[in-house]
Design a protein around this motif. Structure first.
Motif, PDB file in Angstrom:
ATOM      1  N   ILE A 110       7.799  17.615  53.423  1.00  0.00           N
ATOM      2  CA  ILE A 110       7.293  16.295  53.801  1.00  0.00           C
ATOM      3  C   ILE A 110       8.130  15.702  54.926  1.00  0.00           C
ATOM      4  O   ILE A 110       7.602  15.141  55.888  1.00  0.00           O
ATOM      5  CB  ILE A 110       7.270  15.345  52.589  1.00  0.00           C
ATOM      6  N   ALA A 111       9.443  15.831  54.820  1.00  0.00           N
ATOM      7  CA  ALA A 111      10.324  15.311  55.862  1.00  0.00           C
ATOM      8  C   ALA A 111      10.046  15.987  57.201  1.00  0.00           C
ATOM      9  O   ALA A 111       9.957  15.327  58.244  1.00  0.00           O
ATOM     10  CB  ALA A 111      11.789  15.500  55.455  1.00  0.00           C
ATOM     11  N   GLN A 112       9.872  17.302  57.180  1.00  0.00           N
ATOM     12  CA  GLN A 112       9.585  18.027  58.420  1.00  0.00           C
ATOM     13  C   GLN A 112       8.255  17.595  59.016  1.00  0.00           C
ATOM     14  O   GLN A 112       8.119  17.469  60.233  1.00  0.00           O
ATOM     15  CB  GLN A 112       9.564  19.525  58.149  1.00  0.00           C
ATOM     16  N   SER A 113       7.259  17.382  58.164  1.00  0.00           N
ATOM     17  CA  SER A 113       5.938  17.014  58.669  1.00  0.00           C
ATOM     18  C   SER A 113       5.940  15.636  59.330  1.00  0.00           C
ATOM     19  O   SER A 113       5.061  15.340  60.147  1.00  0.00           O
ATOM     20  CB  SER A 113       4.912  17.037  57.533  1.00  0.00           C
ATOM     21  N   LEU A 114       6.914  14.821  58.983  1.00  0.00           N
ATOM     22  CA  LEU A 114       7.021  13.475  59.552  1.00  0.00           C
ATOM     23  C   LEU A 114       8.071  13.383  60.647  1.00  0.00           C
ATOM     24  O   LEU A 114       8.282  12.308  61.220  1.00  0.00           O
ATOM     25  CB  LEU A 114       7.356  12.472  58.439  1.00  0.00           C
ATOM     26  N   ASN A 115       8.769  14.500  60.899  1.00  0.00           N
ATOM     27  CA  ASN A 115       9.864  14.515  61.874  1.00  0.00           C
ATOM     28  C   ASN A 115      10.892  13.437  61.532  1.00  0.00           C
ATOM     29  O   ASN A 115      11.363  12.691  62.392  1.00  0.00           O
ATOM     30  CB  ASN A 115       9.337  14.313  63.295  1.00  0.00           C
ATOM     31  N   ALA A 116      11.215  13.359  60.244  1.00  0.00           N
ATOM     32  CA  ALA A 116      12.179  12.375  59.752  1.00  0.00           C
ATOM     33  C   ALA A 116      13.247  13.099  58.938  1.00  0.00           C
ATOM     34  O   ALA A 116      13.048  14.230  58.490  1.00  0.00           O
ATOM     35  CB  ALA A 116      11.478  11.327  58.890  1.00  0.00           C
ATOM     36  N   SER A 117      14.370  12.437  58.746  1.00  0.00           N
ATOM     37  CA  SER A 117      15.456  13.070  58.000  1.00  0.00           C
ATOM     38  C   SER A 117      15.099  13.170  56.519  1.00  0.00           C
ATOM     39  O   SER A 117      14.416  12.298  55.965  1.00  0.00           O
ATOM     40  CB  SER A 117      16.752  12.271  58.165  1.00  0.00           C
ATOM     41  N   ARG A 118      15.590  14.231  55.877  1.00  0.00           N
ATOM     42  CA  ARG A 118      15.296  14.415  54.462  1.00  0.00           C
ATOM     43  C   ARG A 118      15.844  13.264  53.608  1.00  0.00           C
ATOM     44  O   ARG A 118      15.130  12.792  52.702  1.00  0.00           O
ATOM     45  CB  ARG A 118      15.857  15.749  53.976  1.00  0.00           C
ATOM     46  N   PRO A 119      17.091  12.776  53.828  1.00  0.00           N
ATOM     47  CA  PRO A 119      17.587  11.677  52.988  1.00  0.00           C
ATOM     48  C   PRO A 119      16.700  10.433  53.049  1.00  0.00           C
ATOM     49  O   PRO A 119      16.442   9.792  52.022  1.00  0.00           O
ATOM     50  CB  PRO A 119      18.980  11.404  53.556  1.00  0.00           C
ATOM     51  N   ARG A 120      16.206  10.096  54.234  1.00  0.00           N
ATOM     52  CA  ARG A 120      15.362   8.904  54.359  1.00  0.00           C
ATOM     53  C   ARG A 120      14.026   9.104  53.652  1.00  0.00           C
ATOM     54  O   ARG A 120      13.537   8.217  52.948  1.00  0.00           O
ATOM     55  CB  ARG A 120      15.132   8.570  55.830  1.00  0.00           C
ATOM     56  N   VAL A 121      13.427  10.279  53.847  1.00  0.00           N
ATOM     57  CA  VAL A 121      12.148  10.556  53.194  1.00  0.00           C
ATOM     58  C   VAL A 121      12.331  10.621  51.682  1.00  0.00           C
ATOM     59  O   VAL A 121      11.504  10.121  50.918  1.00  0.00           O
ATOM     60  CB  VAL A 121      11.541  11.867  53.733  1.00  0.00           C
ATOM     61  N   GLN A 122      13.413  11.234  51.232  1.00  0.00           N
ATOM     62  CA  GLN A 122      13.694  11.309  49.802  1.00  0.00           C
ATOM     63  C   GLN A 122      13.807   9.913  49.195  1.00  0.00           C
ATOM     64  O   GLN A 122      13.317   9.648  48.091  1.00  0.00           O
ATOM     65  CB  GLN A 122      14.985  12.093  49.570  1.00  0.00           C
ATOM     66  N   GLN A 123      14.441   9.015  49.920  1.00  0.00           N
ATOM     67  CA  GLN A 123      14.577   7.633  49.446  1.00  0.00           C
ATOM     68  C   GLN A 123      13.206   6.979  49.272  1.00  0.00           C
ATOM     69  O   GLN A 123      12.943   6.308  48.260  1.00  0.00           O
ATOM     70  CB  GLN A 123      15.416   6.836  50.443  1.00  0.00           C
ATOM     71  N   GLU A 124      12.315   7.188  50.253  1.00  0.00           N
ATOM     72  CA  GLU A 124      10.987   6.584  50.168  1.00  0.00           C
ATOM     73  C   GLU A 124      10.153   7.235  49.058  1.00  0.00           C
ATOM     74  O   GLU A 124       9.386   6.559  48.374  1.00  0.00           O
ATOM     75  CB  GLU A 124      10.269   6.706  51.507  1.00  0.00           C
ATOM     76  N   LEU A 125      10.301   8.535  48.867  1.00  0.00           N
ATOM     77  CA  LEU A 125       9.582   9.215  47.787  1.00  0.00           C
ATOM     78  C   LEU A 125      10.014   8.682  46.421  1.00  0.00           C
ATOM     79  O   LEU A 125       9.185   8.481  45.525  1.00  0.00           O
ATOM     80  CB  LEU A 125       9.818  10.718  47.866  1.00  0.00           C
ATOM     81  N   LYS A 126      11.295   8.448  46.264  1.00  0.00           N
ATOM     82  CA  LYS A 126      11.792   7.922  44.988  1.00  0.00           C
ATOM     83  C   LYS A 126      11.285   6.499  44.745  1.00  0.00           C
ATOM     84  O   LYS A 126      10.998   6.118  43.606  1.00  0.00           O
ATOM     85  CB  LYS A 126      13.315   7.980  44.956  1.00  0.00           C
ATOM     86  N   ARG A 127      11.163   5.723  45.810  1.00  0.00           N
ATOM     87  CA  ARG A 127      10.594   4.376  45.669  1.00  0.00           C
ATOM     88  C   ARG A 127       9.141   4.456  45.218  1.00  0.00           C
ATOM     89  O   ARG A 127       8.710   3.721  44.327  1.00  0.00           O
ATOM     90  CB  ARG A 127      10.684   3.619  47.000  1.00  0.00           C
ATOM     91  N   LEU A 128       8.379   5.350  45.834  1.00  0.00           N
ATOM     92  CA  LEU A 128       6.981   5.529  45.440  1.00  0.00           C
ATOM     93  C   LEU A 128       6.873   5.999  43.997  1.00  0.00           C
ATOM     94  O   LEU A 128       5.960   5.597  43.271  1.00  0.00           O
ATOM     95  CB  LEU A 128       6.304   6.525  46.379  1.00  0.00           C
ATOM     96  N   GLU A 129       7.818   6.838  43.574  1.00  0.00           N
ATOM     97  CA  GLU A 129       7.803   7.315  42.189  1.00  0.00           C
ATOM     98  C   GLU A 129       8.101   6.165  41.226  1.00  0.00           C
ATOM     99  O   GLU A 129       7.448   6.037  40.181  1.00  0.00           O
ATOM    100  CB  GLU A 129       8.827   8.437  42.006  1.00  0.00           C
ATOM    101  N   ARG A 130       9.057   5.323  41.561  1.00  0.00           N
ATOM    102  CA  ARG A 130       9.373   4.173  40.691  1.00  0.00           C
ATOM    103  C   ARG A 130       8.180   3.236  40.550  1.00  0.00           C
ATOM    104  O   ARG A 130       8.003   2.596  39.512  1.00  0.00           O
ATOM    105  CB  ARG A 130      10.582   3.408  41.254  1.00  0.00           C
ATOM    106  N   GLU A 131       7.361   3.161  41.590  1.00  0.00           N
ATOM    107  CA  GLU A 131       6.195   2.283  41.567  1.00  0.00           C
ATOM    108  C   GLU A 131       4.976   2.947  40.915  1.00  0.00           C
ATOM    109  O   GLU A 131       3.904   2.345  40.840  1.00  0.00           O
ATOM    110  CB  GLU A 131       5.854   1.851  42.999  1.00  0.00           C
ATOM    111  N   GLY A 132       5.138   4.185  40.454  1.00  0.00           N
ATOM    112  CA  GLY A 132       4.065   4.858  39.748  1.00  0.00           C
ATOM    113  C   GLY A 132       2.995   5.472  40.632  1.00  0.00           C
ATOM    114  O   GLY A 132       1.937   5.874  40.141  1.00  0.00           O
TER     115      GLY A 132
END
Length: 231
Positions: A191-213
Motif C-alpha cells: 500500500i505504501a509503495q502504491s501511494l509513493n509514501a513512506s511505510r511508517p506514515r501509511v502504517q499510522q494511517e492504516l492503524k487509525r482506520l482500523e481503530r475506527e472500524g
C-alpha cells in the motif's frame, strides 16, 4: 460505519461498480475463444513476465494465479501499482500499438497465462466483433481507472488517499471471506509503495482506520467490511 470527514464514500460496490468489473475482465466465453490461439505458460512466485520498456509481440490473458504490476521510479525504486488476476488482459497497447511496456509484471502467486501472438489476435478481432468489443471495454475501463488514480492523488490528506486506494484495490482484487468481508492479499508495504509514501506514515494511517472500524489488519492481508450496494 460512516467514514470520517475527508474520506471517500465507502459504498463503492453498487451497480456501477459491478458493471465496471464486468467490463474490466474477459468473460469465460471470450477466454474459451482465445484458448486455441495461444500458448499456456506456467509461472512461479518471483518470475518476471514482462519488463519496463520491453516491446511485446504477443498479448497475454491471465488464466490463474496473481501477478504484481510494478513501476520503477527514476531513482530505481519499485512501486506496487495493482494486481493482475484471472480474466485480465495485459500487453495490449504494447503489442498492438508498438509502445514500450510501461511496467514490470512479477508473479506473486503461481499460475498460468495464455500468450497469443499479435498477428493471430488481430486476425481474430477482425472476425469476432464481440471479442473485439470485450478488448475495447477492458482497455476503456483501464483508462477510466487511470483517471480515478490521478483524482485520488488530489485528495486532501494521506489518510484519504490510503482509504481510496484500499477501496480501488478491493474493487478489483478483493476476495470475499467466509464472513462476507472483502480481503486484500496485500502487505502494508504494498500500500505504501502504491501511494509513493513512506511505510511508517501509511502504517499510522492504516492503524487509525482500523481503530475506527473501517478496516482490519492481518498478516499479509487487509480486510474491509462487506459494503452493501446502494438502494
Amino acid at each position: 460505519m460512516t467514514p470520517p470527514y475527508g474520506l471517500p464514500d465507502p459504498e463503492f460496490r453498487g451497480e456501477s461498480a459491478d458493471h465496471l468489473i464486468t467490463h474490466f475482465l474477459l468473460d469465460e466465453a471470450m477466454v474459451r475463444t482465445l484458448m486455441p490461439l495461444g500458448i499456456c505458460r506456467r509461472w512461479q512466485s518471483g518470475d518476471l513476465l514482462a519488463s519496463y520498456g520491453q516491446r511485446m509481440e504477443s498479448v497475454s490473458v491471465c488464466l490463474s494465479g496473481q501477478y504484481k504490476v510494478l513501476l520503477t521510479s527514476i531513482g530505481g525504486q519499485s512501486h506496487f501499482m495493482r494486481l493482475i488476476t484471472a480474466g485480465e488482459l495485459f500487453g495490449v497497447p504494447s503489442a498492438l500499438a508498438g509502445t514500450p511496456f510501461p511496467t514490470d509484471i512479477v508473479c506473486d502467486e503461481p499460475g498460468q497465462t495464455l500468450e497469443i501472438p499479435r498477428l493471430t489476435l488481430l486476425a481474430m478481432l477482425r472476425k469476432e466483433p464481440d471479442l473485439a468489443l470485450g478488448v475495447i471495454r477492458s482497455l476503456a475501463t483501464r483508462v477510466a481507472e487511470m483517471f480515478d488514480v490521478m483524482e485520488a492523488d488530489l485528495l486532501p490528506s494521506l489518510r484519504a488517499r490510503v482509504y481510496k486506494r484500499l477501496q480501488r484495490l478491493a474493487l478489483f482484487n478483493g476476495r470475499p471471506d467466509r464472513l462476507g468481508r472483502i480481503e486484500l492479499p496485500l502487505t502494508q508495504q504494498d500500500i505504501a509503495q502504491s501511494l509513493n509514501a513512506s511505510r511508517p506514515r501509511v502504517q499510522q494511517e492504516l492503524k487509525r482506520l482500523e481503530r475506527e472500524g473501517l478496516i482490519q489488519l492481518g498478516y499479509r492481508r487487509i480486510t474491509l467490511p462487506q459494503i452493501k450496494p446502494r438502494d
